[in-house]
Scaffold this motif. Sequence first.
Motif, PDB file in Angstrom:
ATOM      1  N   LYS A  73       0.832  -1.203   0.000  1.00  0.00           N
ATOM      2  CA  LYS A  73       0.000   0.000   0.000  1.00  0.00           C
ATOM      3  C   LYS A  73       0.862   1.248   0.000  1.00  0.00           C
ATOM      4  CE  LYS A  73      -3.835  -2.359   2.278  1.00  0.00           C
ATOM      5  NZ  LYS A  73      -4.811  -2.347   3.376  1.00  0.00           N
ATOM      6  N   THR A  74       1.495   1.468  -1.163  1.00  0.00           N
ATOM      7  CA  THR A  74       2.360   2.631  -1.355  1.00  0.00           C
ATOM      8  C   THR A  74       2.008   3.261  -2.694  1.00  0.00           C
ATOM      9  OG1 THR A  74       4.091   1.338  -2.447  1.00  0.00           O
ATOM     10  CG2 THR A  74       4.202   1.499  -0.035  1.00  0.00           C
ATOM     11  N   VAL A  75       2.765   4.295  -3.059  1.00  0.00           N
ATOM     12  CA  VAL A  75       2.562   4.938  -4.356  1.00  0.00           C
ATOM     13  C   VAL A  75       3.241   4.156  -5.467  1.00  0.00           C
ATOM     14  CG1 VAL A  75       2.268   7.225  -3.361  1.00  0.00           C
ATOM     15  CG2 VAL A  75       4.566   6.419  -3.964  1.00  0.00           C
ATOM     16  N   ASN A  76       3.923   3.068  -5.113  1.00  0.00           N
ATOM     17  CA  ASN A  76       4.549   2.178  -6.092  1.00  0.00           C
ATOM     18  C   ASN A  76       4.019   0.756  -5.883  1.00  0.00           C
ATOM     19  OD1 ASN A  76       6.244   4.278  -7.124  1.00  0.00           O
ATOM     20  ND2 ASN A  76       7.604   3.976  -5.347  1.00  0.00           N
ATOM     21  N   PRO A  77       2.749   0.514  -6.188  1.00  0.00           N
ATOM     22  CA  PRO A  77       2.141  -0.797  -5.907  1.00  0.00           C
ATOM     23  C   PRO A  77       2.663  -1.882  -6.861  1.00  0.00           C
ATOM     24  CG  PRO A  77       0.602   0.571  -7.101  1.00  0.00           C
ATOM     25  CD  PRO A  77       1.796   1.440  -6.808  1.00  0.00           C
ATOM     26  N   ILE A  78       2.568  -3.120  -6.399  1.00  0.00           N
ATOM     27  CA  ILE A  78       2.982  -4.292  -7.174  1.00  0.00           C
ATOM     28  C   ILE A  78       1.820  -5.284  -7.193  1.00  0.00           C
ATOM     29  CG2 ILE A  78       4.615  -6.202  -7.346  1.00  0.00           C
ATOM     30  CD1 ILE A  78       6.660  -4.472  -5.909  1.00  0.00           C
ATOM     31  N   TRP A  79       1.515  -5.816  -8.379  1.00  0.00           N
ATOM     32  CA  TRP A  79       0.441  -6.815  -8.509  1.00  0.00           C
ATOM     33  C   TRP A  79       0.958  -8.146  -9.071  1.00  0.00           C
ATOM     34  CZ3 TRP A  79      -0.231  -1.774 -10.391  1.00  0.00           C
ATOM     35  CH2 TRP A  79      -1.122  -0.986  -9.668  1.00  0.00           C
ATOM     36  N   ASN A  80       1.579  -8.094 -10.250  1.00  0.00           N
ATOM     37  CA  ASN A  80       2.046  -9.296 -10.955  1.00  0.00           C
ATOM     38  C   ASN A  80       0.900 -10.302 -11.130  1.00  0.00           C
ATOM     39  OD1 ASN A  80       3.900 -10.828 -12.330  1.00  0.00           O
ATOM     40  ND2 ASN A  80       4.696 -11.828 -10.492  1.00  0.00           N
ATOM     41  N   GLU A  81      -0.170  -9.825 -11.734  1.00  0.00           N
ATOM     42  CA  GLU A  81      -1.394 -10.617 -11.896  1.00  0.00           C
ATOM     43  C   GLU A  81      -1.809 -10.636 -13.367  1.00  0.00           C
ATOM     44  OE1 GLU A  81      -6.022 -10.601 -10.230  1.00  0.00           O
ATOM     45  OE2 GLU A  81      -4.477  -9.358  -9.288  1.00  0.00           O
ATOM     46  N   ASP A  82      -2.346 -11.791 -13.799  1.00  0.00           N
ATOM     47  CA  ASP A  82      -2.779 -11.963 -15.185  1.00  0.00           C
ATOM     48  C   ASP A  82      -4.272 -11.676 -15.318  1.00  0.00           C
ATOM     49  OD1 ASP A  82      -0.390 -12.574 -16.333  1.00  0.00           O
ATOM     50  OD2 ASP A  82      -0.610 -14.739 -16.154  1.00  0.00           O
ATOM     51  N   LEU A  83      -4.631 -10.889 -16.340  1.00  0.00           N
ATOM     52  CA  LEU A  83      -6.011 -10.651 -16.740  1.00  0.00           C
ATOM     53  C   LEU A  83      -6.142 -11.096 -18.192  1.00  0.00           C
ATOM     54  CD1 LEU A  83      -6.496  -7.054 -15.269  1.00  0.00           C
ATOM     55  CD2 LEU A  83      -6.991  -9.245 -14.157  1.00  0.00           C
ATOM     56  N   ILE A  84      -7.101 -11.971 -18.488  1.00  0.00           N
ATOM     57  CA  ILE A  84      -7.215 -12.570 -19.815  1.00  0.00           C
ATOM     58  C   ILE A  84      -8.540 -12.154 -20.440  1.00  0.00           C
ATOM     59  CG2 ILE A  84      -7.212 -14.721 -21.125  1.00  0.00           C
ATOM     60  CD1 ILE A  84      -5.605 -15.978 -18.908  1.00  0.00           C
ATOM     61  N   PHE A  85      -8.466 -11.672 -21.690  1.00  0.00           N
ATOM     62  CA  PHE A  85      -9.638 -11.238 -22.445  1.00  0.00           C
ATOM     63  C   PHE A  85      -9.744 -12.057 -23.726  1.00  0.00           C
ATOM     64  CE2 PHE A  85      -8.345  -7.603 -19.934  1.00  0.00           C
ATOM     65  CZ  PHE A  85      -9.536  -7.065 -19.479  1.00  0.00           C
ATOM     66  N   VAL A  86     -10.894 -11.916 -24.374  1.00  0.00           N
ATOM     67  CA  VAL A  86     -11.105 -12.449 -25.716  1.00  0.00           C
ATOM     68  C   VAL A  86     -11.232 -11.259 -26.656  1.00  0.00           C
ATOM     69  CG1 VAL A  86     -12.590 -13.815 -27.215  1.00  0.00           C
ATOM     70  CG2 VAL A  86     -12.238 -14.518 -24.845  1.00  0.00           C
ATOM     71  N   ALA A  87     -10.396 -11.228 -27.684  1.00  0.00           N
ATOM     72  CA  ALA A  87     -10.391 -10.128 -28.647  1.00  0.00           C
ATOM     73  C   ALA A  87     -10.685 -10.663 -30.033  1.00  0.00           C
ATOM     74  CB  ALA A  87      -9.042  -9.411 -28.635  1.00  0.00           C
ATOM     75  N   ALA A  88     -11.432  -9.885 -30.811  1.00  0.00           N
ATOM     76  CA  ALA A  88     -11.816 -10.280 -32.165  1.00  0.00           C
ATOM     77  C   ALA A  88     -11.042  -9.440 -33.169  1.00  0.00           C
ATOM     78  CB  ALA A  88     -13.321 -10.108 -32.374  1.00  0.00           C
TER      79      ALA A  88
ATOM     80  N   LYS B   3     -16.209 -18.327 -18.269  1.00  0.00           N
ATOM     81  CA  LYS B   3     -16.423 -16.907 -18.564  1.00  0.00           C
ATOM     82  C   LYS B   3     -15.794 -16.526 -19.899  1.00  0.00           C
ATOM     83  CE  LYS B   3     -16.889 -15.235 -13.808  1.00  0.00           C
ATOM     84  NZ  LYS B   3     -16.311 -14.352 -12.757  1.00  0.00           N
ATOM     85  N   LEU B   4     -14.607 -17.051 -20.174  1.00  0.00           N
ATOM     86  CA  LEU B   4     -13.960 -16.751 -21.450  1.00  0.00           C
ATOM     87  C   LEU B   4     -14.759 -17.341 -22.612  1.00  0.00           C
ATOM     88  CD1 LEU B   4     -10.185 -17.289 -20.568  1.00  0.00           C
ATOM     89  CD2 LEU B   4     -11.340 -15.128 -21.023  1.00  0.00           C
ATOM     90  N   ARG B   5     -15.282 -18.547 -22.418  1.00  0.00           N
ATOM     91  CA  ARG B   5     -16.092 -19.148 -23.481  1.00  0.00           C
ATOM     92  C   ARG B   5     -17.363 -18.339 -23.708  1.00  0.00           C
ATOM     93  NH1 ARG B   5     -20.185 -22.993 -24.118  1.00  0.00           N
ATOM     94  NH2 ARG B   5     -20.408 -23.288 -21.880  1.00  0.00           N
TER      95      ARG B   5
END
Length: 768
Positions: A226-241, A516-518
């Motif tokens: 909880k700082t002004v330089n946050p770290i996540w290292n998390e994947d978010l996956i979408f479907v794009a056409a 959800k992706l399907r």
Amino acid sequence: MLRPPQEDFVGGKVNGDMLTSTFDLVEQMLYLYVRVVKAKDLPWKDVDPYVEVRLGNYSGTTRHFVKKMNPEWNQVFAFSMVQIQVSVLELNVKDKDDSVGRVMFDLNEIPKRVPPDSPLAPQWYRLEDGSGSKVKGELMLAVWMGTQADEAFPESWHSDAATVSGADALANIRSKVYLSPKLWYLRVNVIEAQDLIPVDRSRFPEVYVKAILGNQELRSKVSGSKTVNPIWNEDLIFVAAEPFEEPLILSVEDRVAPNKDVILGICLIHLQYIERRLDDRPMNSKWYNLEKHVIVEGEKEEEINFASRIHVSLYLEGGHHVLDEPIDYSSGDLRPTAKQLQKSSIGGLELGILNAQGLPLMKTKDGRASTDAYCVAKYGHKWVQTRTIIDSLAPKWNEQYTWEVFDPCTVITIGVFDNCHLHGGGQARDSRIGKLRIRLSAFETDRAYSLSYPLLVFQPTGVKKMGEIHLAVRFTFSSLMNMMHLFSQPLLPKMHYTHPLIVEGNWNDKQIKMDKLRYQASQMVSMWLSRAEPPLRKEIVEYMLDVKSDMWSMRKIRANFLRNMNVLRGLITIRKWFYQICSWKNPITTLVIHVLYLILVLYPRCILPTIFLSLSLIVGWNYRYRPRHPPYMDIRLSCADGAHPDELDEEFDTFPTSRRIHTVRIRYDRLKSVAGSIQNVAGDVANQLERLDSLVSWRDPTATKLFVISCLIAVIVLYFMGFRVVTLVTGFYHNVEFCRGHCVDLLQQPVEKVASSQIPSEVIEVCP
């Protein structure tokens, strides 16, 4: 449920009444084609010209032009010659209701054209009046006889649709071919951010990232730092056409209150500039500048640039295949998305949609019930829609389509629908008549089939038969070696197994994310096809893709349990067979099995060959009982014929539920009882596995000591006696003990019953 094939045919010949052209799976239908191109030098200046094409009782008209002496229509009319008794074709050029001139043709003099001949070139014809005299004006026409294989057939006006008016309605009844969009998985790895400027500097910021792509929205977890330089290292996956029209919007937000978030910065990224990954190699990340938007005076939006940045790794997954339908009913092309990884086709699929019989009345128009039926077939990325047959319960389409096949272990889906958009339907939805799936591997290659399938639809009242559809199917392949190689390969591309798309979370979380992706993929396909002209409507696409197939159903739970028991019946059969061997039901068989057992133990290298030889003999024995035609859905297997009305009502309920609280409470209690049974079974399995684990982990010291002693004894016995001797003694000892117990039970029964038993007397004498 499946009517036997009317007649299997090869080479496209059924009952001697088939075409020998590219449309060799369907019946030949003769059409009179009239292409009205344009007119010139019409006699009147203020003319509003249009052309009326008349053949007997059927007539069609072109578009109307206002005050145009040289109009261009370029429209094609197709008249079915099935019930035509006249011999003259008449074309009238009209101005409102007044005739400008006409052109007439004798049907016996019209040329015939067989595809793939070149198209017939249009010619100029002088107009005549009612007495046959030439008048001013000319009309450019092309008239020929052809079949439904003609390239002008899909775009033509049909005499079957004589009651339909309006350009939009005419477009809705024509046959069309659609292509699904090319879909990609977009992986957004949110790593970190730097130099964020929180609104309230007196508190620790709770920062997360919100990513938006079209109508898809995903959020990361709140950063642990909880700082002004946050770290996540998390994947978010979408479907794009593709083509990528919507940009990716990354928004860094601070949660200042339970329902209040403040935007700290926004970044907009266009997908056409993103790198595409073809394998599992690590991808380069990139820093993106964040921009902040501030509202001034409640109206204007001012853009502020500052030093805040976000570190993101973005790429499109080209080695995966984007699933838009259930994997159990995968349809067609399951190759990777990236073109560089795709292999060529192994063959072709030809489908002839012939006709349907016994369709129900689906709607009421003008005080009369009717059905306007059309078919939709989907395989891979290619969708086809036949023309709509107006007001018929036994429509005849006789249309043929082809697909490339990349995997034989796939299915083709065919649906029949009622067109509700012909008479100003507006927001009406096309009604479902029925749907079926046919697995390609069930067909013999290079052989054409003619089959009638029942159209079944699952309704809140149960399964209902909605008629039958007659299809002709042929599956051909180019190389037998490629076919055999595909059967040895997994269904999905290699990246799905070596580098799964989702690796974080437990099995249930992964399954929810994949569902959800399907769902997002199916919605993209639906939106894409609904934008075509004429549109392939959303309700049609969702029905063909089984969008809501993952909803809870008591019927499905029971059906899946019975399916598992049906598959495991082989183990039950082996157990019964083993019991018969041990109880000497057939002494000769028992002796043969003992001799075979002795040989296998003394010569272990024969075990695997014997197993595979037995499997080959079993498969060869079952050849006599092979299906003679491709199988169809068995409603008994899916428990559709015996479902309880309340279970059906629950299956067709909306999500969230729309039923009363009392009904929901009853269903919840029933669900708890079913889940309790599953919980008990899972608990029993876990108990047995934990007992095995406790033997080596000293959770039960006494049992562990006995287990260690037993292992040491087994080591000594196996070392001095040998594995073969131990196996022989164990096998024969088990058989003798089983026989001893069986004989004791029989000897305790009355003498006359023992005498009437089937056990040989010599076996009884050896028993003490």
